[in-house]
Scaffold this motif. Sequence first.
Motif, mmCIF file in Angstrom:
data_model
loop_
_atom_site.group_PDB
_atom_site.id
_atom_site.type_symbol
_atom_site.label_atom_id
_atom_site.label_comp_id
_atom_site.label_asym_id
_atom_site.label_seq_id
_atom_site.Cartn_x
_atom_site.Cartn_y
_atom_site.Cartn_z
ATOM 1 N N ARG A 308 0.823 -1.213 0.000
ATOM 2 C CA ARG A 308 0.000 0.000 0.000
ATOM 3 C C ARG A 308 0.855 1.260 0.000
ATOM 4 O O ARG A 308 0.363 2.340 -0.323
ATOM 5 C CB ARG A 308 -0.920 0.022 1.222
ATOM 6 C CG ARG A 308 -2.064 -0.933 1.074
ATOM 7 C CD ARG A 308 -3.205 -0.547 2.002
ATOM 8 N NE ARG A 308 -3.951 -1.747 2.314
ATOM 9 C CZ ARG A 308 -3.871 -2.412 3.452
ATOM 10 N NH1 ARG A 308 -3.130 -1.949 4.445
ATOM 11 N NH2 ARG A 308 -4.548 -3.505 3.630
ATOM 12 N N VAL A 309 2.135 1.164 0.408
ATOM 13 C CA VAL A 309 2.959 2.381 0.461
ATOM 14 C C VAL A 309 4.039 2.448 -0.626
ATOM 15 O O VAL A 309 4.608 3.507 -0.857
ATOM 16 C CB VAL A 309 3.597 2.599 1.868
ATOM 17 C CG1 VAL A 309 2.511 2.817 2.914
ATOM 18 C CG2 VAL A 309 4.503 1.453 2.268
ATOM 19 N N VAL A 310 4.332 1.334 -1.278
ATOM 20 C CA VAL A 310 5.231 1.367 -2.443
ATOM 21 C C VAL A 310 4.596 0.542 -3.558
ATOM 22 O O VAL A 310 3.850 -0.387 -3.285
ATOM 23 C CB VAL A 310 6.649 0.805 -2.127
ATOM 24 C CG1 VAL A 310 7.395 1.699 -1.154
ATOM 25 C CG2 VAL A 310 6.590 -0.617 -1.602
ATOM 26 N N ILE A 330 12.529 -7.319 3.623
ATOM 27 C CA ILE A 330 11.516 -7.002 2.619
ATOM 28 C C ILE A 330 12.218 -6.364 1.433
ATOM 29 O O ILE A 330 12.977 -5.406 1.613
ATOM 30 C CB ILE A 330 10.484 -5.998 3.199
ATOM 31 C CG1 ILE A 330 9.894 -6.545 4.510
ATOM 32 C CG2 ILE A 330 9.384 -5.678 2.193
ATOM 33 C CD1 ILE A 330 9.474 -5.469 5.483
ATOM 34 N N SER A 331 12.007 -6.896 0.226
ATOM 35 C CA SER A 331 12.601 -6.249 -0.943
ATOM 36 C C SER A 331 11.532 -5.467 -1.695
ATOM 37 O O SER A 331 10.429 -5.968 -1.944
ATOM 38 C CB SER A 331 13.288 -7.268 -1.852
ATOM 39 O OG SER A 331 12.389 -8.256 -2.275
ATOM 40 N N ILE A 332 11.869 -4.207 -2.030
ATOM 41 C CA ILE A 332 10.898 -3.323 -2.683
ATOM 42 C C ILE A 332 11.540 -2.594 -3.870
ATOM 43 O O ILE A 332 12.755 -2.476 -3.961
ATOM 44 C CB ILE A 332 10.354 -2.239 -1.706
ATOM 45 C CG1 ILE A 332 11.491 -1.318 -1.221
ATOM 46 C CG2 ILE A 332 9.629 -2.856 -0.547
ATOM 47 C CD1 ILE A 332 11.019 -0.010 -0.599
ATOM 48 N N ASP A 337 13.436 8.482 -2.312
ATOM 49 C CA ASP A 337 14.057 8.257 -1.012
ATOM 50 C C ASP A 337 12.989 8.502 0.050
ATOM 51 O O ASP A 337 12.182 9.424 -0.073
ATOM 52 C CB ASP A 337 15.254 9.197 -0.831
ATOM 53 C CG ASP A 337 16.468 8.682 -1.598
ATOM 54 O OD1 ASP A 337 16.612 7.450 -1.724
ATOM 55 O OD2 ASP A 337 17.268 9.510 -2.096
ATOM 56 N N GLY A 338 12.993 7.713 1.071
ATOM 57 C CA GLY A 338 11.932 7.820 2.082
ATOM 58 C C GLY A 338 10.930 6.690 1.950
ATOM 59 O O GLY A 338 10.262 6.338 2.928
ATOM 60 N N ASP A 339 10.800 6.113 0.761
ATOM 61 C CA ASP A 339 9.893 4.970 0.582
ATOM 62 C C ASP A 339 10.304 3.808 1.490
ATOM 63 O O ASP A 339 9.452 3.091 2.029
ATOM 64 C CB ASP A 339 9.915 4.478 -0.880
ATOM 65 C CG ASP A 339 9.021 5.322 -1.781
ATOM 66 O OD1 ASP A 339 8.243 6.147 -1.250
ATOM 67 O OD2 ASP A 339 9.109 5.157 -3.019
ATOM 68 N N GLY A 340 11.605 3.632 1.649
ATOM 69 C CA GLY A 340 12.110 2.535 2.482
ATOM 70 C C GLY A 340 11.589 2.653 3.908
ATOM 71 O O GLY A 340 11.164 1.667 4.515
ATOM 72 N N LYS A 341 11.612 3.880 4.437
ATOM 73 C CA LYS A 341 11.145 4.071 5.817
ATOM 74 C C LYS A 341 9.631 3.878 5.927
ATOM 75 O O LYS A 341 9.140 3.321 6.907
ATOM 76 C CB LYS A 341 11.551 5.452 6.328
ATOM 77 C CG LYS A 341 13.013 5.477 6.762
ATOM 78 C CD LYS A 341 13.379 6.789 7.411
ATOM 79 C CE LYS A 341 14.874 6.803 7.716
ATOM 80 N NZ LYS A 341 15.466 8.116 7.567
ATOM 81 N N ASN A 342 8.893 4.340 4.951
ATOM 82 C CA ASN A 342 7.446 4.087 4.971
ATOM 83 C C ASN A 342 7.163 2.586 4.930
ATOM 84 O O ASN A 342 6.245 2.094 5.593
ATOM 85 C CB ASN A 342 6.753 4.770 3.787
ATOM 86 C CG ASN A 342 6.552 6.254 4.044
ATOM 87 O OD1 ASN A 342 6.783 6.741 5.145
ATOM 88 N ND2 ASN A 342 6.142 6.973 3.014
ATOM 89 N N ALA A 343 7.964 1.865 4.151
ATOM 90 C CA ALA A 343 7.805 0.406 4.079
ATOM 91 C C ALA A 343 8.044 -0.209 5.463
ATOM 92 O O ALA A 343 7.305 -1.107 5.892
ATOM 93 C CB ALA A 343 8.775 -0.182 3.056
ATOM 94 N N ALA A 346 5.032 0.459 7.726
ATOM 95 C CA ALA A 346 3.898 -0.396 7.334
ATOM 96 C C ALA A 346 4.109 -1.821 7.841
ATOM 97 O O ALA A 346 3.173 -2.470 8.323
ATOM 98 C CB ALA A 346 3.739 -0.387 5.815
ATOM 99 N N ALA A 347 5.356 -2.295 7.749
ATOM 100 C CA ALA A 347 5.651 -3.675 8.191
ATOM 101 C C ALA A 347 5.434 -3.807 9.697
ATOM 102 O O ALA A 347 4.846 -4.775 10.167
ATOM 103 C CB ALA A 347 7.078 -4.050 7.820
ATOM 104 N N PHE A 348 5.896 -2.820 10.462
ATOM 105 C CA PHE A 348 5.720 -2.882 11.920
ATOM 106 C C PHE A 348 4.236 -2.856 12.293
ATOM 107 O O PHE A 348 3.803 -3.524 13.237
ATOM 108 C CB PHE A 348 6.461 -1.732 12.615
ATOM 109 C CG PHE A 348 7.953 -1.930 12.681
ATOM 110 C CD1 PHE A 348 8.483 -3.103 13.208
ATOM 111 C CD2 PHE A 348 8.830 -0.953 12.224
ATOM 112 C CE1 PHE A 348 9.862 -3.306 13.276
ATOM 113 C CE2 PHE A 348 10.210 -1.144 12.284
ATOM 114 C CZ PHE A 348 10.718 -2.322 12.810
#
Length: 447
Positions: A308-310, A330-332, A337-343, A346-348
Amino acid sequence: MSLRTFLARVEEKGEILRIKEEVSTNFEIPYIMKAFDANGPILLFENVEGTKTKIVANVCGTRKRICEALNVEPEGLYQKLLEAWRNPLKPKIIEDGAVKEVVEEPDLLRIPILTHFERDAGPYITSAVVHAKSLDGTIENVSIHRLQLLDERHLAIRLVPRHLYKLWQMAKEAEVDLDVAISVGVHPAVMLAASSPVPFGVNEFEVANTLLSGKLQLVKCKYVDAYAPADAELVLEGRISASKEVPEGPLVDITGTYDIERKQPVVEVVNVMRRGEYIYQALLPSGAEHRLLMGLPHEAAIYEAVSRVVPKVKAVNLSVGGGGWLHAIISIEKQLDGDGKNALLAAFAAHPSLKHAVVVDTDIDVFNMADVEWAIATRFQAAEDLIIIKNVRGSTLDSSANQETGLTSKMGLDATKPLTKPAEKFERARIPASRRVEELTRKLLGH
Ligand code: MN
């Protein structure tokens, strides 16, 4: 759609190892289970000391077998689970089923319940699927719980504050015991549905029924208001006491360390239904099967939440070293930049027990830990790419957390390539080769 039909199917493929030597439920069977753990076959213990009952183990011990059980290719596994969560389907309730072949007074001491690890509090049922309803009948829940053997008619049940705990609390407020059906020896789809993180109010038997294309059938218990798969091997009808609690544990749980002793409620078993020659299903705490059954549905939940976020999630791994529970990679495909942190966030949110998570680019194999470490070594800067969340609810199974309150610290690592630097800085260097050198090398390697 029973455990037996599944065993018959995999037997044809040579995936069952029959053990004819006499072995004991006291450490001996668990020791052999552990030795066969990594990618091992299903084990069928045919000669168990002191009983005629056979014991089956490691049924869902590999990702491949779980896919076989659900009739799905590995790439489609998460989608199949997610679709079943979204489309629960009421199972048919029938009068009679194979599990009603024998109906008898409870004597739990006759069941070959294993004692697994050296300092465990005693014998534990570890593969039980527990069904219960709210008192007004509007909410049903199915979940897997460890059950400590106390005596002929009593078990202690570990209730982590989730759905069955909530139903028990509701019954407690009304000062009544909570009826439960405890089923042992069911189709893998029922186990996976029972460990799926669907919201409170979704009946996991309905999820299992969707996974089984509408072929799950249930029977009503004789003495309690609860349901069980009609073709289960063994069903214990019981009531979780509203008032009686006993020390439960220690027991080795998913991390391979001893979970602590806590006060937990007592289940009084009032009736037993079983097949004439039932097979008892064992499950080794912290074994591959335990990690997969608990972990896989949560991988699917993380996959969905991060999607939902990437725009693209390639793979999720709740890793073996993290007990299939505490660590995710998690591979995305990121866009900014910043998408990684949103991912990571979301995972947490998708998996509350998750403690450490690493997000990598799609060229990293999430199942290869050296690859993941390489991404951290070459793409990650702690001062910029690290998130720490303090005093958040995590897993009570983690020895380093507060195991009473469940409070813990979480860490997320964004090990994706920063887009501000040239992509070629992060390229994995390769050596060019002609077809001739490729073939020569293969020959030298003996492939
Ligand atoms: Mn539930």
